[in-house]
Design a protein around this motif. Structure first.
Motif, PDB file in Angstrom:
ATOM      1  N   SER A 257       0.851  -1.186   0.000  1.00 25.99           N
ATOM      2  CA  SER A 257       0.000   0.000   0.000  1.00 25.99           C
ATOM      3  C   SER A 257       0.889   1.239   0.000  1.00 25.99           C
ATOM      4  N   ALA A 279      -6.410   0.837 -11.272  1.00 21.24           N
ATOM      5  CA  ALA A 279      -7.633   0.134 -10.889  1.00 21.24           C
ATOM      6  C   ALA A 279      -7.951  -0.971 -11.894  1.00 21.24           C
ATOM      7  N   CYS A 283      -5.681  -3.054  -8.863  1.00 25.30           N
ATOM      8  CA  CYS A 283      -5.347  -2.347  -7.628  1.00 25.30           C
ATOM      9  C   CYS A 283      -6.593  -1.718  -6.994  1.00 25.30           C
ATOM     10  N   ALA A 284      -6.528  -1.545  -5.695  1.00 27.35           N
ATOM     11  CA  ALA A 284      -7.552  -0.788  -4.973  1.00 27.35           C
ATOM     12  C   ALA A 284      -7.077   0.659  -4.885  1.00 27.35           C
ATOM     13  N   GLU A 286      -8.043   4.624  -3.761  1.00 27.75           N
ATOM     14  CA  GLU A 286      -8.977   5.446  -2.993  1.00 27.75           C
ATOM     15  C   GLU A 286      -8.309   6.733  -2.539  1.00 27.75           C
TER      16      GLU A 286
END
Length: 422
Positions: A257, A279, A283-284, A286
């Motif tokens: 992360s 994304a 991948c995440a 935010e």
């Protein structure tokens, strides 16, 4: 600082968890410096990027007669009379090569341009031809390339000009940035294949408008700048989002992360496209109170992507594609053959040399899954190539990156910052 050459790229031994702060945007810094040098009074470029490209721009504008004080984090700029002969070193900075000649056209002196040896291969002929069409005298012995001399008369008639900007959006931005100071302004029409990296033109237009310049971009492939004053304005520079690419990629290849601080809510920087691209690769992504956070997937997926408007992201995205477990196609990027190096050929050669199954296509690259291995990764004095090399090196043992110091072009101290995370 001197680094070992070739440089052993640090290998990640587990998920990387990190928060990083990036230096300012090169694209925004150099545009802000040009507009401040043309303005009707002193300005300050706050949190300016300090790098080779921006130092070359500051030196070039000072040589013309403005004054850029780059001694601190914030750079005061005082416009001056462009009334002297000067020499401009473009180095490997495309923004200096393209943006400064239209400014030098306002000088009463002769301004000689040259740069690093490879810079003589980078396209600038469309800008020079356009300036001739606007009433400027330029001596280049028919090369349409460095070296050349702009012989100013103190004013530029301006008016309408037709160019082919399919090789670089900087051809358009170069004319727009100085256009308000021309007697008739400038009316730029593009005639050719689609213009690449159009977000950079949108960036230029937005910055001009903030300086009080009237710009009409309502018609496709046409940009009109009205003659008038460039208002002095203090500008705060956003973090360089394209330089975020290797750091966010580190999360993608290690399953970790990474948060990039101060990611802007809205921006004209092409690097913002990283959010969608990562994304799509699994991948995440935010937004958090600190900035933009990317969490890496268990398995990195390939991507089929048109990178025409964000070509500068190609090297790092290509490195991710080489490491992905499914095929990828990157398209729409034939124009990056004319960047610091032929990036398509260089990426195919260097990633292939580490075991990637990669093929150069007419306008991009195609990848199939493969097991990578260590080896020497050449950078061709190209900072984005170095970024690609270190991303692969984080996931593969024994990758050596040649001339990692070339990253100083947009991020001085990058190797130290990268090593600190690993």
């Amino acid at each position: 600082m001197r680094y070992a050459d070739p440089w052993p790229a640090p290998r990640a031994r587990g998920p990387v968890e990190a928060t990083v702060s990036l230096p300012g945007s090169k694209s925004l810094t150099n545009r802000a410096l040009v507009l401040a040098a043309l303005a009707d009074g002193p300005s300050v470029v706050r949190r300016a990027l300090r790098s080779r490209d921006t130092s070359l721009m500051a030196t070039a504008l000072t040589a013309l007669g403005a004054h850029v004080d780059d001694s601190g984090d914030d750079w005061p700029v005082t416009p001056g009379a462009f009334d002297r002969d000067a020499t401009v070193d473009c180095g490997l900075a495309g923004t200096v090569l393209r943006f400064v000649p239209p400014v030098a056209s306002l000088s009463t002196g002769s301004v000689a341009f040259d740069g690093d040896p490879h810079m003589r291969n980078r396209p600038v002929g469309e800008v020079l031809s356009a300036l001739r069409g606007l009433g400027v005298t330029i001596d280049d012995e028919g090369r349409g390339a460095l070296p050349f001399t702009v012989r100013g008369s103190g004013a530029v008639p301006g008016g309408q000009v037709v160019i082919d900007a399919s090789a670089s959006s900087q051809f358009v931005s170069a004319l727009l940035l100085a256009g308000a100071r021309y007697d008739k302004g400038v009316d730029v029409l593009h005639d050719g294949k689609p213009v690449p990296s159009t977000p950079h033109i949108e960036m230029t237009v937005a910055m001009l408008r903030r300086h009080g310049v009237e710009v009409d971009d309502g018609e496709p492939n046409r940009w009109q700048v009205a003659p008038g004053v460039v208002r002095a304005l203090d500008t705060a520079i956003e973090p360089d989002l394209s330089n975020a690419a290797p750091f966010l990629a580190l999360a993608a290849v290690t399953g970790g992360s990474v948060t990039v601080r101060d990611w802007p809510e809205s921006t004209t920087q092409p690097g913002d496209e990283l959010r969608e691209l990562l994304a799509r690769m699994g991948c995440a992504v935010e937004r958090t109170a600190d900035g933009l956070r990317v969490g890496g997937p268990d398995r990195l997926q390939g991507i089929d992507a048109d990178l025409h408007d964000v070509g500068e992201l190609t090297p790092v995205v290509a490195a991710l594609c080489a490491l992905a477990e499914s095929p990828s196609v990157l398209r729409g990027i034939a124009h990056i053959r004319g960047h610091e190096t032929d990036r398509l050929a260089a990426l195919a050669r260097e990633l292939g040399g580490l075991g990637a199954d990669v093929a150069e296509t007419e306008d991009g690259l195609a990848f199939r899954p493969a097991s990578l291995h260590g080896g020497l990764f050449h950078t061709y004095a190209d900072h984005r190539m170095a970024h690609a090399g270190v991303v692969v090196g984080a996931a593969v043992d024994d990758v050596l990156v040649e001339d990692v110091a070339t990253t100083s072009k947009t991020y001085p101290g990058f190797p130290d910052a990268w090593s600190a995370l690993l």
